[in-house]
Design a protein around this motif. Structure first.
Motif, PDB file in Angstrom:
ATOM      1  N   SER A   7       0.827  -1.201   0.000  1.00 26.23           N
ATOM      2  CA  SER A   7       0.000   0.000   0.000  1.00 26.23           C
ATOM      3  C   SER A   7       0.865   1.256   0.000  1.00 26.23           C
ATOM      4  O   SER A   7       0.547   2.234  -0.675  1.00 26.23           O
ATOM      5  CB  SER A   7      -0.918  -0.003   1.226  1.00 26.23           C
ATOM      6  OG  SER A   7      -1.713   1.167   1.298  1.00 26.23           O
ATOM      7  N   GLY A 100       2.963   4.799  -6.756  1.00 28.80           N
ATOM      8  CA  GLY A 100       1.528   5.008  -6.723  1.00 28.80           C
ATOM      9  C   GLY A 100       1.109   6.042  -7.762  1.00 28.80           C
ATOM     10  O   GLY A 100       1.936   6.586  -8.486  1.00 28.80           O
ATOM     11  N   SER A 131       0.623   1.052  -3.848  1.00 25.72           N
ATOM     12  CA  SER A 131      -0.703   1.588  -4.158  1.00 25.72           C
ATOM     13  C   SER A 131      -1.087   1.266  -5.607  1.00 25.72           C
ATOM     14  O   SER A 131      -1.270   0.111  -5.954  1.00 25.72           O
ATOM     15  CB  SER A 131      -0.736   3.093  -3.860  1.00 25.72           C
ATOM     16  OG  SER A 131      -2.047   3.591  -3.885  1.00 25.72           O
TER      17      SER A 131
END
Length: 222
Positions: A7, A100, A131
């Motif tokens: 993440s 991300g 992400s």
């Protein structure tokens, strides 16, 4: 290809151990290529953020993990170059580090430049996503995560794994990213999914899928 789907980067020892288990050699003997492309597709990912990711100056550890070397692989430039100019570097790399941003934008450029077609042949390479850089490997991201609109309007990504990913659960700066919202999101998909916080990652090696976490996460069977 082996995958470490995070993440927010390699933030804790559990995720670091998962990365080490996937690598062919110790980190300081591995070469890496950083892919910032996803950032250009997200309206909140400024050019300053792009530089911080590439330079290892962000709060999401990726390029600053002690690699032997780190190169920059900008996918939007590759269609204008001969494949023989960049392909050997990709094949030599031990690790690809994907930032991300917007996963659909990243998927679009991975297909346009030919990297998506190349991935199945990179059997010993480790893809470390953050992400959107992780979500791009899933079948779908759901419309709520689309900031950039592809020509076909689809939220479908590359589908190298059979589950979708909801990152940044309970992030203090993302009040809508709560587990209840992740559960509603998962119900709109036609495949399994994981919701993970910034202290969690999913390691994929062949048919083996394992969660590495110092935080919290939830699996939705679909």
């Amino acid at each position: 290809m082996k995958l470490l789907l995070t993440s927010a980067g390699v933030r804790n020892p559990a995720i670091r151990d998962a990365l080490t288990a996937l690598l062919p050699r110790p980190v300081d003997q591995c070469t890496a290529l950083a892919i910032p492309t996803a950032m250009y597709g997200h309206p909140h990912a400024t050019l300053e953020y792009t530089w911080e990711f590439a330079a290892g100056r962000s709060e999401s550890p990726m390029t600053d993990l002690g690699w032997q070397s780190v190169g920059l692989l900008e996918l939007t430039a590759l269609p204008s170059l001969p494949r023989e100019q960049w392909l050997p570097d990709v094949r030599r790399a031990d690790v690809l580090l994907a930032s991300g941003g917007d996963a659909v934008y990243l998927a679009y450029w991975m297909r346009e430049c030919g990297l998506a077609d190349l991935l199945p042949s990179l059997t010993d390479t480790v893809w470390v996503g953050m992400s959107a850089g992780s979500m791009v490997m899933t079948p779908r991201i759901g419309p709520d995560f689309m900031q950039w609109q592809p020509p076909d309007g689809s939220d479908r990504t590359l589908g190298l794994v059979n589950f979708s990913l909801f990152p940044h659960v309970d992030h203090p700066d993302m009040p809508d990213n709560v587990m209840v919202a992740a559960q509603r999101w998962a119900a709109t998909l036609d495949n399994p999914s994981y919701a993970i916080d910034d202290e969690t990652a999913i390691a994929v090696d062949g048919d083996r899928v394992e969660v590495a976490s110092a935080g919290h996460w939830q699996y939705f069977p679909g």
